[in-house]
Design a protein around this motif. Structure first.
Motif, mmCIF file in Angstrom:
data_model
loop_
_atom_site.group_PDB
_atom_site.id
_atom_site.type_symbol
_atom_site.label_atom_id
_atom_site.label_comp_id
_atom_site.label_asym_id
_atom_site.label_seq_id
_atom_site.Cartn_x
_atom_site.Cartn_y
_atom_site.Cartn_z
ATOM 1 N N SER A 115 -116.306 -63.392 107.005
ATOM 2 C CA SER A 115 -115.877 -63.505 108.399
ATOM 3 C C SER A 115 -115.249 -62.183 108.836
ATOM 4 O O SER A 115 -114.840 -61.367 108.006
ATOM 5 N N ASP A 116 -115.166 -61.988 110.139
ATOM 6 C CA ASP A 116 -114.565 -60.762 110.675
ATOM 7 C C ASP A 116 -113.144 -60.556 110.153
ATOM 8 O O ASP A 116 -112.722 -59.429 109.914
ATOM 9 N N SER A 117 -112.419 -61.661 109.947
ATOM 10 C CA SER A 117 -111.036 -61.536 109.478
ATOM 11 C C SER A 117 -110.961 -61.046 108.031
ATOM 12 O O SER A 117 -109.918 -60.582 107.584
ATOM 13 N N GLN A 118 -112.074 -61.123 107.283
ATOM 14 C CA GLN A 118 -112.097 -60.659 105.899
ATOM 15 C C GLN A 118 -112.540 -59.204 105.771
ATOM 16 O O GLN A 118 -112.575 -58.665 104.684
ATOM 17 N N ILE A 119 -112.879 -58.575 106.902
ATOM 18 C CA ILE A 119 -113.350 -57.192 106.882
ATOM 19 C C ILE A 119 -112.222 -56.277 107.333
ATOM 20 O O ILE A 119 -111.705 -56.406 108.442
ATOM 21 N N MET A 120 -111.851 -55.355 106.444
ATOM 22 C CA MET A 120 -110.871 -54.332 106.788
ATOM 23 C C MET A 120 -111.639 -53.145 107.362
ATOM 24 O O MET A 120 -112.496 -52.572 106.693
ATOM 25 N N LYS A 121 -111.367 -52.824 108.605
ATOM 26 C CA LYS A 121 -112.074 -51.730 109.279
ATOM 27 C C LYS A 121 -111.659 -50.395 108.681
ATOM 28 O O LYS A 121 -110.518 -50.205 108.282
ATOM 29 N N THR A 122 -112.621 -49.456 108.628
ATOM 30 C CA THR A 122 -112.283 -48.116 108.156
ATOM 31 C C THR A 122 -111.634 -47.358 109.306
ATOM 32 O O THR A 122 -111.950 -47.585 110.471
ATOM 33 N N THR A 123 -110.752 -46.461 108.967
ATOM 34 C CA THR A 123 -110.031 -45.712 109.991
ATOM 35 C C THR A 123 -110.484 -44.265 110.072
ATOM 36 O O THR A 123 -109.898 -43.473 110.770
ATOM 37 N N SER A 124 -111.549 -43.913 109.347
ATOM 38 C CA SER A 124 -112.002 -42.530 109.358
ATOM 39 C C SER A 124 -112.604 -42.174 110.706
ATOM 40 O O SER A 124 -113.154 -43.006 111.408
ATOM 41 N N ASN A 125 -112.464 -40.922 111.053
ATOM 42 C CA ASN A 125 -113.054 -40.411 112.282
ATOM 43 C C ASN A 125 -114.504 -40.052 111.980
ATOM 44 O O ASN A 125 -114.770 -39.135 111.216
ATOM 45 N N ARG A 126 -115.436 -40.747 112.597
ATOM 46 C CA ARG A 126 -116.853 -40.532 112.303
ATOM 47 C C ARG A 126 -117.284 -39.087 112.565
ATOM 48 O O ARG A 126 -118.212 -38.609 111.954
ATOM 49 N N LYS A 127 -116.642 -38.396 113.467
ATOM 50 C CA LYS A 127 -117.045 -37.025 113.777
ATOM 51 C C LYS A 127 -116.708 -36.059 112.646
ATOM 52 O O LYS A 127 -117.238 -34.972 112.585
ATOM 53 N N GLU A 128 -115.813 -36.465 111.748
ATOM 54 C CA GLU A 128 -115.464 -35.603 110.622
ATOM 55 C C GLU A 128 -116.600 -35.504 109.621
ATOM 56 O O GLU A 128 -116.646 -34.597 108.817
ATOM 57 N N TYR A 129 -117.524 -36.435 109.652
ATOM 58 C CA TYR A 129 -118.610 -36.492 108.685
ATOM 59 C C TYR A 129 -119.935 -36.441 109.422
ATOM 60 O O TYR A 129 -120.014 -36.765 110.600
ATOM 61 N N ASP A 130 -120.989 -36.046 108.699
ATOM 62 C CA ASP A 130 -122.320 -36.072 109.299
ATOM 63 C C ASP A 130 -122.682 -37.492 109.690
ATOM 64 O O ASP A 130 -123.125 -37.757 110.778
ATOM 65 N N GLY A 136 -116.592 -50.968 107.228
ATOM 66 C CA GLY A 136 -115.476 -51.771 106.761
ATOM 67 C C GLY A 136 -115.609 -52.082 105.285
ATOM 68 O O GLY A 136 -116.598 -51.737 104.645
ATOM 69 N N VAL A 137 -114.565 -52.718 104.764
ATOM 70 C CA VAL A 137 -114.525 -53.103 103.360
ATOM 71 C C VAL A 137 -114.047 -54.548 103.294
ATOM 72 O O VAL A 137 -113.181 -54.956 104.053
ATOM 73 N N SER A 138 -114.623 -55.297 102.386
ATOM 74 C CA SER A 138 -114.232 -56.687 102.196
ATOM 75 C C SER A 138 -113.977 -56.925 100.719
ATOM 76 O O SER A 138 -114.617 -56.321 99.866
ATOM 77 N N GLU A 139 -113.025 -57.798 100.423
ATOM 78 C CA GLU A 139 -112.796 -58.190 99.040
ATOM 79 C C GLU A 139 -112.864 -59.707 98.966
ATOM 80 O O GLU A 139 -112.046 -60.415 99.548
ATOM 81 N N ILE A 140 -113.890 -60.185 98.267
ATOM 82 C CA ILE A 140 -114.101 -61.617 98.108
ATOM 83 C C ILE A 140 -114.245 -61.898 96.626
ATOM 84 O O ILE A 140 -114.995 -61.211 95.930
ATOM 85 N N ASN A 141 -113.499 -62.899 96.150
ATOM 86 C CA ASN A 141 -113.495 -63.239 94.725
ATOM 87 C C ASN A 141 -113.194 -62.023 93.844
ATOM 88 O O ASN A 141 -113.839 -61.796 92.825
#
Length: 166
Positions: A115-130, A136-141
């Motif tokens: 679910s959306d509540s289980q996804i931790m959004k990344t905070t990186s600035n996309r322009k810093e990378y190609d 996001g990252v999720s941890e389940i089980n």
């Protein structure tokens, strides 16, 4: 070119909310998840026809039931070491806005609810990378899944589809 048997077809008619279903696959012993709404099917490796003047990570094209589909080696796109394909290696056919591409992955693992509540959004600035394919990252089980941004992957392929006109 001979047809292949389908390894798995995603059935979005389950009781689960479609937006919460993710297909998990393995690349370099790490788990990556992609929303099942983009996944058309998963097939065994097919012969790939090389195409000149495209990036190295695009391995070429396949003919899947009379449809020409570009194929990306996901390991190479993520700047990982290229490995020899084996019996677990497969191609995940994805589609977004009528653009199809095959993603070569080390193995398909499972389809899970995230679910959306289980996804931790990344905070990186996309322009810093190609390109930043991780949204996001999720941890389940107690297992971490990197949630891929399908639209970023498709945007890479977008110009390639137009160049590969048969």
């Amino acid at each position: 070119m001979s047809e292949t048997t389908e390894v798995l077809e995603i059935d979005n008619t389950e009781d689960n909310k479609v937006d919460d279903l993710y297909m998990v696959f393995i690349i370099d012993n790490k788990k990556y998840a992609l929303s099942s709404k983009y996944v058309i099917e998963i097939i065994e490796m097919l012969p790939i026809t090389k195409v000149p003047f495209i990036p190295d990570y695009i391995k070429g094209i396949i003919n899947l039931r009379s449809t020409i589909i570009p194929v990306m080696d996901t390991r190479m796109r993520f700047k990982m070491e290229e490995i020899e394909y084996n019996e677990r290696t497969c191609i995940v056919i994805i589609e977004n806005n009528d653009n199809k591409i095959g993603l070569i992955v080390d193995a398909v693992n499972e389809v899970i609810n995230i679910s959306d509540s289980q996804i931790m959004k990344t905070t990186s600035n996309r322009k810093e990378y190609d390109q930043n394919f991780i949204k996001g990252v999720s941890e389940i089980n107690k297992e971490v899944q990197f949630i891929l941004d399908c639209e970023e992957l498709i945007s890479i392929e977008g110009g390639i589809n137009k160049e590969i006109v048969m």
